[in-house]
Write a protein that holds these residues in place. Structure first.
Motif, PDB file in Angstrom:
ATOM      1  N   ASN A  84      77.693 -28.123 -42.371  1.00 29.05           N
ATOM      2  CA  ASN A  84      76.440 -27.871 -43.072  1.00 29.05           C
ATOM      3  C   ASN A  84      76.716 -26.862 -44.173  1.00 29.05           C
ATOM      4  O   ASN A  84      77.127 -25.729 -43.901  1.00 29.05           O
ATOM      5  CB  ASN A  84      75.377 -27.324 -42.112  1.00 29.05           C
ATOM      6  CG  ASN A  84      74.611 -28.439 -41.423  1.00 29.05           C
ATOM      7  OD1 ASN A  84      74.483 -29.529 -41.982  1.00 29.05           O
ATOM      8  ND2 ASN A  84      74.117 -28.185 -40.228  1.00 29.05           N
ATOM      9  N   CYS A 141      74.880 -25.096 -33.655  1.00 28.82           N
ATOM     10  CA  CYS A 141      73.938 -25.419 -34.730  1.00 28.82           C
ATOM     11  C   CYS A 141      72.564 -25.677 -34.124  1.00 28.82           C
ATOM     12  O   CYS A 141      72.439 -26.228 -33.030  1.00 28.82           O
ATOM     13  CB  CYS A 141      74.409 -26.649 -35.504  1.00 28.82           C
ATOM     14  SG  CYS A 141      73.270 -27.132 -36.823  1.00 28.82           S
ATOM     15  N   VAL A 142      71.541 -25.284 -34.846  1.00 29.08           N
ATOM     16  CA  VAL A 142      70.159 -25.485 -34.395  1.00 29.08           C
ATOM     17  C   VAL A 142      69.851 -26.979 -34.239  1.00 29.08           C
ATOM     18  O   VAL A 142      68.927 -27.356 -33.526  1.00 29.08           O
ATOM     19  CB  VAL A 142      69.182 -24.784 -35.389  1.00 29.08           C
ATOM     20  CG1 VAL A 142      69.045 -25.564 -36.687  1.00 29.08           C
ATOM     21  CG2 VAL A 142      67.825 -24.524 -34.751  1.00 29.08           C
ATOM     22  N   GLY A 237      73.679 -21.506 -35.904  1.00 25.83           N
ATOM     23  CA  GLY A 237      74.683 -21.538 -36.977  1.00 25.83           C
ATOM     24  C   GLY A 237      74.159 -21.168 -38.345  1.00 25.83           C
ATOM     25  O   GLY A 237      74.911 -20.620 -39.166  1.00 25.83           O
ATOM     26  N   PHE A 238      72.883 -21.431 -38.624  1.00 23.32           N
ATOM     27  CA  PHE A 238      72.404 -21.182 -39.996  1.00 23.32           C
ATOM     28  C   PHE A 238      72.375 -19.700 -40.362  1.00 23.32           C
ATOM     29  O   PHE A 238      72.295 -19.357 -41.544  1.00 23.32           O
ATOM     30  CB  PHE A 238      71.046 -21.852 -40.254  1.00 23.32           C
ATOM     31  CG  PHE A 238      69.900 -21.340 -39.428  1.00 23.32           C
ATOM     32  CD1 PHE A 238      69.184 -20.229 -39.837  1.00 23.32           C
ATOM     33  CD2 PHE A 238      69.505 -21.992 -38.264  1.00 23.32           C
ATOM     34  CE1 PHE A 238      68.105 -19.757 -39.089  1.00 23.32           C
ATOM     35  CE2 PHE A 238      68.435 -21.541 -37.511  1.00 23.32           C
ATOM     36  CZ  PHE A 238      67.738 -20.419 -37.920  1.00 23.32           C
TER      37      PHE A 238
HETATM   38 MO    MO Z   1      73.174 -25.392 -38.391  1.00 22.59          MO
END
Ligand code: MO
Ligand code: MTE
Length: 320
Positions: A84, A141-142, A237-238
């Motif tokens: 991403n 990751c979401v 992760g973001f």
């Molecule tokens: Mo993510």
């Protein structure tokens, strides 16, 4: 143990069999490879000590404890081809190709705001001031997938100590490069650019909060956030913002890209929490990239022993 000086390491030993860095990009900065050797970064990885100095020893110990499960590392191919990085593409499989050739020298990181000694660090100077060591962390990751990544990095605290945050500093804001000529998807309005993130100061000072400069013993590939990106292993992760150019110490809770985009879906804290679902999907399980089936998602991504104390007394359903 076999000990080699950096200058004794042949390039054939430094280059892994699977060549994942675009060779041309890698060679573009001759200084780049030289600086990696200069920091002793590859040297420490090759000798397998993972330790550089007493300064970072405590953090290293914490990192190793956090990986005590001995989980299998995600493959280099998956880590570098399932990304991403919306500045290049919103398609995870397309980021590597679009980011190939992204030039990361020269590069500076400005550290400013409520600090005694604001400073603009040249990336190569920074890598000498804060030598990287191997840190193996899960990334969740979401979206519901996860990886286990052998980063090269150092504690963000080490950088913050350099600039001496004042007593007024309560939060840290991070900013990604904004340059549509180099990050083509910044010509679209899929997100508000530049990408921004934030941490509370005590989160930022936690030894697991890492600035990563490499992975699998080499310089960070562009698609993973070269030349320097944040890694906050207990958060989605973001929060781990890539290609950082600015770090600002502030006295307010910073805005964050995904919170601006969808405030109901992405909170400021974004701690991995299997009990707090995303409004549109469950967060109870995850798919480990490279595996079949699903795993249970762990509170704080499995780093609760280290990080949960940061949130004592807080309602994590309210502060999601
Ligand atoms: Mo993510
Ligand atoms: N600047 C920037 N940082 C970013 C992103 C992004 O789109 N832009 N994506 C985030 C998300 S959602 C995740 S899951 C991780 C992915 O990191 P990786 O590609 O190294 O696995 O980077 C984060 N950092």
């Amino acid at each position: 143990m076999l000990v080699k000086e950096p200058q004794d390491i042949k390039s054939s030993e430094i280059t892994p069999k699977e060549v994942y860095l675009n060779r041309r990009t890698f060679m573009k900065g001759a200084a780049l490879a030289a600086s990696a050797a200069g920091t002793g970064l590859l040297y420490r990885v090759l000798t397998g000590t993972g330790k550089s100095s007493t300064n970072s020893e405590a953090a290293t110990e914490t990192a190793q404890a956090a990986n005590s499960s001995g989980e299998k590392l995600t493959s280099l191919q998956d880590i570098t081809h399932y990304n991403n990085f919306y500045e290049f593409s919103t398609s995870k499989g397309a980021v590597a190709g679009k980011a190939a050739g992204f030039v990361t020298r020269p590069w500076t990181v400005a550290v400013e705001g409520l600090v005694g000694k604001p400073r603009i660090f040249d990336i190569d100077d920074l890598m000498k001031i804060a030598p990287s060591e191997e840190r193996i962390y899960r990334l969740r990751c979401v979206e519901g997938w996860s990886m286990v990544i052998p980063w090269l990095g150092f504690s963000l605290a080490k950088l913050l100590d350099q600039v001496q945050p004042t007593s007024a500093a309560k939060y840290v804001e991070f900013v990604t490069l904004q340059d549509p000529s180099r990050m083509p998807n910044q010509n679209t309005d899929v997100l508000d650019w530049p990408y921004i993130e934030g941490l509370r100061l005590d989160e930022a000072m936690h030894p697991l909060a890492t600035l990563a400069t490499g992975l699998y013993g080499e310089m960070l590939p562009p698609q993973n956030g070269a030349p320097i990106r944040l890694v906050v292993p207990w958060k989605y992760g973001f929060k781990s913002i890539k290609s950082i150019v600015k770090i600002r110490l502030v006295d307010y809770q910073p805005s964050t890209t995904w919170n601006i985009y969808a405030p109901r879906e992405y909170g400021f804290y974004s701690n991995v929490n299997p009990k707090v679902n995303h409004p549109r999907w469950s967060q109870a399980k995850e798919r480990r990239i490279g595996e079949f089936g699903l795993r249970d998602t762990l509170p704080f991504n499995g780093y609760g022993d280290e990080a949960a104390r940061l949130y004592d007394g807080m309602d994590l359903k309210v502060n999601f």
